[in-house]
Design a protein around this motif. Sequence first.
Motif, PDB file in Angstrom:
ATOM      1  N   GLN A 101     -12.756 -25.909-103.477  1.00 51.22           N
ATOM      2  CA  GLN A 101     -12.709 -27.848-104.348  1.00 51.22           C
ATOM      3  C   GLN A 101     -13.805 -28.223-104.990  1.00 51.22           C
ATOM      4  O   GLN A 101     -14.785 -27.217-104.532  1.00 51.22           O
ATOM      5  N   SER A 102     -13.785 -28.994-106.056  1.00 53.91           N
ATOM      6  CA  SER A 102     -14.995 -28.970-106.911  1.00 53.91           C
ATOM      7  C   SER A 102     -15.579 -30.925-105.282  1.00 53.91           C
ATOM      8  O   SER A 102     -15.323 -31.144-106.107  1.00 53.91           O
ATOM      9  N   LYS A 103     -16.346 -30.732-105.091  1.00 60.22           N
ATOM     10  CA  LYS A 103     -17.241 -31.511-103.988  1.00 60.22           C
ATOM     11  C   LYS A 103     -18.467 -32.536-104.786  1.00 60.22           C
ATOM     12  O   LYS A 103     -17.712 -33.026-104.326  1.00 60.22           O
ATOM     13  N   ASP A 144     -12.442 -26.236-114.586  1.00 58.89           N
ATOM     14  CA  ASP A 144     -11.552 -26.238-113.902  1.00 58.89           C
ATOM     15  C   ASP A 144     -11.960 -27.364-112.270  1.00 58.89           C
ATOM     16  O   ASP A 144     -11.370 -27.125-111.306  1.00 58.89           O
ATOM     17  N   GLY A 145     -12.487 -28.550-112.847  1.00 59.66           N
ATOM     18  CA  GLY A 145     -13.572 -29.076-112.095  1.00 59.66           C
ATOM     19  C   GLY A 145     -11.718 -30.631-111.985  1.00 59.66           C
ATOM     20  O   GLY A 145     -11.230 -30.759-113.003  1.00 59.66           O
ATOM     21  N   LYS A 146     -12.131 -30.776-110.652  1.00 56.30           N
ATOM     22  CA  LYS A 146     -11.702 -32.375-110.136  1.00 56.30           C
ATOM     23  C   LYS A 146     -11.894 -33.082-110.064  1.00 56.30           C
ATOM     24  O   LYS A 146     -12.324 -32.777-108.835  1.00 56.30           O
ATOM     25  N   LEU A 147     -11.306 -34.484-110.726  1.00 54.17           N
ATOM     26  CA  LEU A 147     -11.864 -35.955-110.605  1.00 54.17           C
ATOM     27  C   LEU A 147     -11.560 -35.832-109.018  1.00 54.17           C
ATOM     28  O   LEU A 147     -12.489 -36.315-107.937  1.00 54.17           O
ATOM     29  N   ALA A 148     -10.256 -36.160-108.600  1.00 53.31           N
ATOM     30  CA  ALA A 148      -9.755 -35.894-107.256  1.00 53.31           C
ATOM     31  C   ALA A 148     -10.772 -35.331-105.916  1.00 53.31           C
ATOM     32  O   ALA A 148     -10.401 -35.840-104.808  1.00 53.31           O
ATOM     33  N   ASP A 149     -11.040 -34.319-106.082  1.00 55.68           N
ATOM     34  CA  ASP A 149     -12.079 -33.100-105.206  1.00 55.68           C
ATOM     35  C   ASP A 149     -13.352 -33.968-105.133  1.00 55.68           C
ATOM     36  O   ASP A 149     -13.766 -33.261-103.607  1.00 55.68           O
ATOM     37  N   LEU A 202     -15.035 -43.642-106.740  1.00 53.36           N
ATOM     38  CA  LEU A 202     -15.983 -42.411-106.480  1.00 53.36           C
ATOM     39  C   LEU A 202     -17.497 -42.741-106.114  1.00 53.36           C
ATOM     40  O   LEU A 202     -18.105 -43.554-106.818  1.00 53.36           O
ATOM     41  N   PRO A 203     -17.679 -41.875-104.838  1.00 53.71           N
ATOM     42  CA  PRO A 203     -19.213 -42.451-104.531  1.00 53.71           C
ATOM     43  C   PRO A 203     -20.296 -41.818-105.145  1.00 53.71           C
ATOM     44  O   PRO A 203     -20.322 -40.774-106.033  1.00 53.71           O
ATOM     45  N   ILE A 204     -21.412 -42.956-106.205  1.00 52.72           N
ATOM     46  CA  ILE A 204     -21.790 -41.788-106.924  1.00 52.72           C
ATOM     47  C   ILE A 204     -23.312 -42.850-106.995  1.00 52.72           C
ATOM     48  O   ILE A 204     -24.025 -43.746-106.260  1.00 52.72           O
ATOM     49  N   VAL A 251     -11.606 -44.964-113.249  1.00 58.06           N
ATOM     50  CA  VAL A 251     -12.428 -44.875-111.924  1.00 58.06           C
ATOM     51  C   VAL A 251     -13.276 -45.597-111.239  1.00 58.06           C
ATOM     52  O   VAL A 251     -14.438 -46.266-111.749  1.00 58.06           O
ATOM     53  N   PRO A 252     -12.293 -46.795-109.813  1.00 61.64           N
ATOM     54  CA  PRO A 252     -14.154 -48.030-110.001  1.00 61.64           C
ATOM     55  C   PRO A 252     -14.926 -46.968-109.012  1.00 61.64           C
ATOM     56  O   PRO A 252     -15.033 -45.732-108.033  1.00 61.64           O
ATOM     57  N   LEU A 253     -16.331 -47.303-109.398  1.00 56.14           N
ATOM     58  CA  LEU A 253     -17.535 -46.292-109.043  1.00 56.14           C
ATOM     59  C   LEU A 253     -17.972 -47.145-107.644  1.00 56.14           C
ATOM     60  O   LEU A 253     -17.578 -48.159-107.239  1.00 56.14           O
ATOM     61  N   ASP A 254     -18.088 -46.301-106.627  1.00 56.65           N
ATOM     62  CA  ASP A 254     -18.975 -46.447-105.175  1.00 56.65           C
ATOM     63  C   ASP A 254     -20.207 -46.694-105.468  1.00 56.65           C
ATOM     64  O   ASP A 254     -20.550 -44.928-105.270  1.00 56.65           O
ATOM     65  N   VAL A 255     -21.376 -47.553-106.100  1.00 57.07           N
ATOM     66  CA  VAL A 255     -22.305 -46.905-106.432  1.00 57.07           C
ATOM     67  C   VAL A 255     -23.251 -47.037-105.590  1.00 57.07           C
ATOM     68  O   VAL A 255     -23.655 -48.333-104.615  1.00 57.07           O
ATOM     69  N   SER A 256     -24.509 -46.156-104.937  1.00 59.55           N
ATOM     70  CA  SER A 256     -26.001 -46.718-104.238  1.00 59.55           C
ATOM     71  C   SER A 256     -27.062 -45.942-104.905  1.00 59.55           C
ATOM     72  O   SER A 256     -26.761 -45.022-106.081  1.00 59.55           O
TER      73      SER A 256
END
Length: 302
Positions: free
Chosen positions: A57-59, A76-81, A113-115, A160-165
Amino acid sequence: MKRSAAIAALALLLPLASATAQTCDVGPVAVQILGSGGPAINRFRSSSSYLLRVDNQSKVLIDMGGGAFGRFGQADGKLADLAMVGISHLHPDHVSDLPALLWLSHNARKEPLPIVGPSGNDAAPDFKTFLGRLFDEKTGAFQAMGPVLGAKQGSTGGGVPLDVSVVDVTKAEATTVHDKDGLTVTAFGIPHGPMATLAYRVTTKGVSVVFSSDQTGTNPKFIDFAKGANVLIMHLAIPAGAKNPLHAAPEVVGRVAKEAGVGHLIVSHVGPFPLDPAIAELKTAYSGPLTIGADLQCTVVK
Ligand SMILES: [Zn+2]
Protein backbone atom coordinates in the motif's frame (compact mmCIF):
# COMPACT_ATOMS: atom_id res chain seq x y z
CA MET A 1 12.82 -3.08 -41.57
CA LYS A 2 16.56 -3.71 -41.55
CA ARG A 3 17.94 -5.10 -38.31
CA SER A 4 19.98 -1.96 -37.54
CA ALA A 5 16.91 0.23 -38.09
CA ALA A 6 14.84 -2.05 -35.84
CA ILE A 7 17.44 -1.75 -33.06
CA ALA A 8 17.51 2.02 -33.44
CA ALA A 9 13.70 2.14 -33.20
CA LEU A 10 13.81 -0.04 -30.08
CA ALA A 11 16.42 2.22 -28.52
CA LEU A 12 14.13 5.18 -29.10
CA LEU A 13 11.25 3.38 -27.44
CA LEU A 14 13.14 2.22 -24.35
CA PRO A 15 13.02 5.51 -22.41
CA LEU A 16 9.27 5.65 -23.01
CA ALA A 17 8.83 2.04 -21.91
CA SER A 18 10.65 2.80 -18.65
CA ALA A 19 8.06 5.49 -17.89
CA THR A 20 5.03 3.22 -18.21
CA ALA A 21 3.18 1.82 -15.19
CA GLN A 22 5.72 0.44 -12.77
CA THR A 23 4.52 -0.62 -9.38
CA CYS A 24 6.72 -1.56 -6.47
CA ASP A 25 4.79 -4.40 -4.87
CA VAL A 26 7.81 -6.16 -3.46
CA GLY A 27 8.18 -7.21 0.14
CA PRO A 28 6.48 -5.82 3.21
CA VAL A 29 8.39 -2.51 3.05
CA ALA A 30 9.69 -0.82 -0.10
CA VAL A 31 10.51 2.70 -1.20
CA GLN A 32 9.82 4.00 -4.68
CA ILE A 33 11.26 7.16 -6.18
CA LEU A 34 8.60 9.20 -7.95
CA GLY A 35 10.94 12.06 -8.79
CA SER A 36 14.72 11.67 -8.80
CA GLY A 37 15.55 15.09 -10.17
CA GLY A 38 15.88 18.63 -8.84
CA PRO A 39 14.69 21.93 -10.31
CA ALA A 40 16.40 21.55 -13.72
CA ILE A 41 14.35 20.47 -16.74
CA ASN A 42 15.17 16.85 -17.46
CA ARG A 43 13.84 14.34 -19.97
CA PHE A 44 13.76 11.45 -17.52
CA ARG A 45 13.70 12.88 -14.02
CA SER A 46 10.70 14.48 -12.36
CA SER A 47 11.37 16.78 -9.42
CA SER A 48 11.60 15.45 -5.89
CA SER A 49 9.07 12.93 -4.59
CA TYR A 50 9.11 9.54 -2.81
CA LEU A 51 6.58 6.90 -1.91
CA LEU A 52 7.02 4.46 0.96
CA ARG A 53 5.01 1.28 0.47
CA VAL A 54 3.98 -1.01 3.31
CA ASP A 55 2.31 -4.33 2.53
CA ASN A 56 1.92 -3.10 -1.06
CA GLN A 57 0.00 0.00 0.00
CA SER A 58 1.22 3.53 -0.73
CA LYS A 59 1.52 4.67 2.90
CA VAL A 60 3.78 7.71 3.09
CA LEU A 61 4.35 10.31 0.39
CA ILE A 62 7.32 12.64 0.83
CA ASP A 63 7.29 15.77 -1.35
CA MET A 64 5.42 16.43 -4.57
CA GLY A 65 7.72 18.25 -6.99
CA GLY A 66 6.91 18.93 -10.64
CA GLY A 67 6.13 15.74 -12.57
CA ALA A 68 5.48 13.69 -9.43
CA PHE A 69 1.71 13.79 -10.00
CA GLY A 70 2.13 11.71 -13.17
CA ARG A 71 4.63 9.41 -11.48
CA PHE A 72 2.19 8.82 -8.59
CA GLY A 73 -0.26 7.52 -11.17
CA GLN A 74 2.37 5.42 -12.93
CA ALA A 75 3.37 3.91 -9.59
CA ASP A 76 -0.28 3.01 -8.98
CA GLY A 77 -0.31 5.27 -5.92
CA LYS A 78 -3.60 5.31 -4.00
CA LEU A 79 -4.70 8.45 -2.16
CA ALA A 80 -6.97 6.35 0.04
CA ASP A 81 -3.99 4.32 1.30
CA LEU A 82 -1.90 7.30 2.44
CA ALA A 83 -1.31 7.57 6.18
CA MET A 84 0.34 10.96 5.63
CA VAL A 85 2.08 13.32 3.26
CA GLY A 86 5.30 15.01 4.39
CA ILE A 87 6.54 18.16 2.66
CA SER A 88 10.21 18.99 3.23
CA HIS A 89 10.18 22.63 2.15
CA LEU A 90 8.44 25.11 -0.09
CA HIS A 91 10.73 25.30 -3.11
CA PRO A 92 8.70 24.47 -6.24
CA ASP A 93 10.75 21.35 -7.05
CA HIS A 94 9.36 19.83 -3.84
CA VAL A 95 5.78 21.00 -3.73
CA SER A 96 4.51 22.35 -7.08
CA ASP A 97 2.42 19.24 -7.96
CA LEU A 98 0.51 19.28 -4.67
CA PRO A 99 -2.51 21.14 -6.15
CA ALA A 100 -2.65 18.59 -9.00
CA LEU A 101 -2.64 15.71 -6.51
CA LEU A 102 -5.38 17.25 -4.35
CA TRP A 103 -7.75 18.70 -6.97
CA LEU A 104 -10.00 15.63 -7.39
CA SER A 105 -8.72 13.82 -4.32
CA HIS A 106 -12.19 13.76 -2.70
CA ASN A 107 -13.24 11.26 -5.37
CA ALA A 108 -10.56 8.84 -4.19
CA ARG A 109 -10.68 9.45 -0.45
CA LYS A 110 -13.20 10.64 2.14
CA GLU A 111 -10.99 10.53 5.28
CA PRO A 112 -9.07 13.77 5.95
CA LEU A 113 -5.51 13.52 4.66
CA PRO A 114 -2.80 14.22 7.26
CA ILE A 115 -0.15 16.51 5.79
CA VAL A 116 2.96 17.91 7.47
CA GLY A 117 5.22 20.80 6.51
CA PRO A 118 7.79 23.22 7.90
CA SER A 119 7.49 26.32 10.03
CA GLY A 120 8.21 29.61 8.33
CA ASN A 121 10.83 32.36 8.41
CA ASP A 122 11.85 35.35 6.26
CA ALA A 123 12.48 33.07 3.26
CA ALA A 124 9.11 31.30 3.20
CA PRO A 125 5.75 31.28 5.00
CA ASP A 126 4.90 28.51 7.42
CA PHE A 127 3.21 25.56 5.76
CA LYS A 128 -0.28 26.45 6.98
CA THR A 129 0.00 29.98 5.58
CA PHE A 130 1.35 28.56 2.32
CA LEU A 131 -1.68 26.27 2.00
CA GLY A 132 -3.98 29.21 2.76
CA ARG A 133 -2.40 31.27 -0.03
CA LEU A 134 -2.97 28.37 -2.41
CA PHE A 135 -6.38 27.09 -1.38
CA ASP A 136 -8.32 29.63 0.67
CA GLU A 137 -11.84 29.77 -0.79
CA LYS A 138 -11.81 33.61 -0.92
CA THR A 139 -8.18 34.69 -1.20
CA GLY A 140 -6.31 31.62 -2.45
CA ALA A 141 -4.82 31.09 -5.89
CA PHE A 142 -7.02 28.00 -6.37
CA GLN A 143 -10.27 29.24 -4.80
CA ALA A 144 -12.17 26.20 -6.07
CA MET A 145 -10.00 24.08 -3.81
CA GLY A 146 -11.30 25.68 -0.60
CA PRO A 147 -12.64 22.28 0.56
CA VAL A 148 -9.10 21.07 1.28
CA LEU A 149 -9.07 23.71 4.04
CA GLY A 150 -12.58 22.97 5.27
CA ALA A 151 -14.85 24.92 2.89
CA LYS A 152 -18.02 23.26 1.59
CA GLN A 153 -17.35 20.82 -1.26
CA GLY A 154 -18.02 22.38 -4.69
CA SER A 155 -19.77 20.70 -7.59
CA THR A 156 -16.76 20.66 -9.92
CA GLY A 157 -13.85 19.69 -7.73
CA GLY A 158 -12.60 20.71 -4.36
CA GLY A 159 -10.29 18.16 -2.80
CA VAL A 160 -10.21 16.05 0.33
CA PRO A 161 -9.95 17.97 3.66
CA LEU A 162 -6.37 18.24 4.88
CA ASP A 163 -5.33 17.62 8.48
CA VAL A 164 -2.42 20.07 8.58
CA SER A 165 0.55 19.95 10.98
CA VAL A 166 3.45 22.39 11.08
CA VAL A 167 6.82 21.31 12.48
CA ASP A 168 9.18 23.86 14.02
CA VAL A 169 12.39 23.49 11.99
CA THR A 170 14.41 25.20 14.72
CA LYS A 171 13.57 22.55 17.32
CA ALA A 172 16.67 20.79 18.60
CA GLU A 173 15.03 17.37 18.69
CA ALA A 174 13.03 15.38 16.16
CA THR A 175 9.24 15.72 16.22
CA THR A 176 6.95 12.70 15.94
CA VAL A 177 4.40 13.55 13.25
CA HIS A 178 2.71 10.15 12.89
CA ASP A 179 2.52 7.14 15.19
CA LYS A 180 -0.26 4.73 14.36
CA ASP A 181 -0.79 1.13 13.26
CA GLY A 182 2.90 0.27 13.58
CA LEU A 183 4.04 3.18 11.43
CA THR A 184 6.07 5.99 12.98
CA VAL A 185 7.24 9.13 11.19
CA THR A 186 9.52 11.74 12.70
CA ALA A 187 10.62 15.08 11.22
CA PHE A 188 13.73 17.12 11.90
CA GLY A 189 14.86 20.59 10.76
CA ILE A 190 17.94 20.62 8.54
CA PRO A 191 20.13 23.39 7.04
CA HIS A 192 19.21 24.35 3.44
CA GLY A 193 20.43 27.95 3.18
CA PRO A 194 17.69 30.30 4.42
CA MET A 195 14.93 27.81 3.57
CA ALA A 196 13.11 26.15 6.47
CA THR A 197 13.43 22.46 5.62
CA LEU A 198 12.55 19.10 7.15
CA ALA A 199 14.04 15.64 6.83
CA TYR A 200 11.72 12.70 7.54
CA ARG A 201 12.37 9.29 9.07
CA VAL A 202 9.80 6.53 8.57
CA THR A 203 9.96 3.42 10.76
CA THR A 204 7.78 0.34 10.36
CA LYS A 205 8.15 -3.42 10.79
CA GLY A 206 11.56 -2.91 12.42
CA VAL A 207 13.10 -1.02 9.48
CA SER A 208 13.69 2.68 8.80
CA VAL A 209 13.98 4.88 5.72
CA VAL A 210 15.33 8.43 6.02
CA PHE A 211 14.56 11.12 3.46
CA SER A 212 17.26 13.78 3.77
CA SER A 213 15.75 16.33 1.39
CA ASP A 214 17.89 19.28 0.30
CA GLN A 215 20.52 20.18 2.84
CA THR A 216 24.13 21.19 3.32
CA GLY A 217 24.87 18.16 5.49
CA THR A 218 26.46 20.41 8.09
CA ASN A 219 24.21 19.74 11.08
CA PRO A 220 25.84 16.93 13.08
CA LYS A 221 22.46 16.22 14.68
CA PHE A 222 21.21 14.94 11.33
CA ILE A 223 23.73 12.08 11.71
CA ASP A 224 21.89 11.05 14.87
CA PHE A 225 18.53 11.45 13.14
CA ALA A 226 19.61 9.14 10.29
CA LYS A 227 21.55 6.74 12.54
CA GLY A 228 21.36 3.10 11.48
CA ALA A 229 18.65 3.63 8.87
CA ASN A 230 18.22 0.70 6.50
CA VAL A 231 17.93 3.14 3.61
CA LEU A 232 19.03 6.78 3.46
CA ILE A 233 18.03 8.90 0.48
CA MET A 234 20.41 11.84 0.16
CA HIS A 235 20.35 14.53 -2.48
CA LEU A 236 23.25 14.75 -4.91
CA ALA A 237 22.50 18.24 -6.16
CA ILE A 238 25.92 19.65 -7.02
CA PRO A 239 28.89 18.31 -9.01
CA ALA A 240 32.28 17.10 -7.84
CA GLY A 241 34.44 19.88 -6.48
CA ALA A 242 31.55 22.34 -6.17
CA LYS A 243 30.54 24.40 -3.18
CA ASN A 244 27.01 25.66 -2.64
CA PRO A 245 25.28 27.42 0.26
CA LEU A 246 22.18 25.19 -0.16
CA HIS A 247 23.50 21.73 -0.94
CA ALA A 248 26.02 19.18 0.30
CA ALA A 249 29.05 18.40 -1.86
CA PRO A 250 29.25 14.76 -3.02
CA GLU A 251 31.96 14.03 -0.45
CA VAL A 252 29.73 15.39 2.30
CA VAL A 253 26.84 13.19 1.12
CA GLY A 254 29.13 10.16 1.43
CA ARG A 255 30.45 11.26 4.81
CA VAL A 256 26.95 11.71 6.26
CA ALA A 257 25.96 8.20 5.09
CA LYS A 258 29.12 6.70 6.54
CA GLU A 259 28.86 8.48 9.89
CA ALA A 260 25.19 7.57 10.20
CA GLY A 261 26.07 3.92 9.54
CA VAL A 262 23.21 3.40 7.12
CA GLY A 263 22.62 0.08 5.38
CA HIS A 264 22.09 1.50 1.90
CA LEU A 265 22.54 4.95 0.38
CA ILE A 266 20.40 6.10 -2.52
CA VAL A 267 21.36 9.37 -4.17
CA SER A 268 18.54 11.33 -5.74
CA HIS A 269 17.61 14.94 -6.71
CA VAL A 270 20.38 14.37 -9.24
CA GLY A 271 21.49 17.51 -11.03
CA PRO A 272 22.48 17.96 -14.70
CA PHE A 273 26.22 17.37 -14.36
CA PRO A 274 28.68 14.53 -15.05
CA LEU A 275 27.80 11.84 -12.56
CA ASP A 276 30.97 9.74 -12.61
CA PRO A 277 33.23 12.35 -10.96
CA ALA A 278 30.52 13.14 -8.38
CA ILE A 279 30.10 9.47 -7.48
CA ALA A 280 33.89 9.05 -7.32
CA GLU A 281 34.07 11.96 -4.87
CA LEU A 282 31.23 10.51 -2.82
CA LYS A 283 33.00 7.16 -2.67
CA THR A 284 36.08 8.73 -1.09
CA ALA A 285 33.95 8.97 2.04
CA TYR A 286 31.48 6.07 1.72
CA SER A 287 32.06 2.51 0.51
CA GLY A 288 28.75 0.84 1.41
CA PRO A 289 25.85 -0.17 -0.83
CA LEU A 290 24.99 2.68 -3.20
CA THR A 291 22.25 3.24 -5.75
CA ILE A 292 21.89 6.14 -8.15
CA GLY A 293 18.20 7.00 -8.03
CA ALA A 294 15.90 7.03 -11.04
CA ASP A 295 12.21 7.80 -11.48
CA LEU A 296 9.99 4.85 -10.49
CA GLN A 297 12.97 2.93 -9.16
CA CYS A 298 11.89 0.52 -6.44
CA THR A 299 14.05 -0.54 -3.49
CA VAL A 300 13.10 -3.35 -1.12
CA VAL A 301 13.72 -2.26 2.46
CA LYS A 302 12.46 -5.44 4.08
ZN1 LIG B 1 15.31 20.78 -4.38
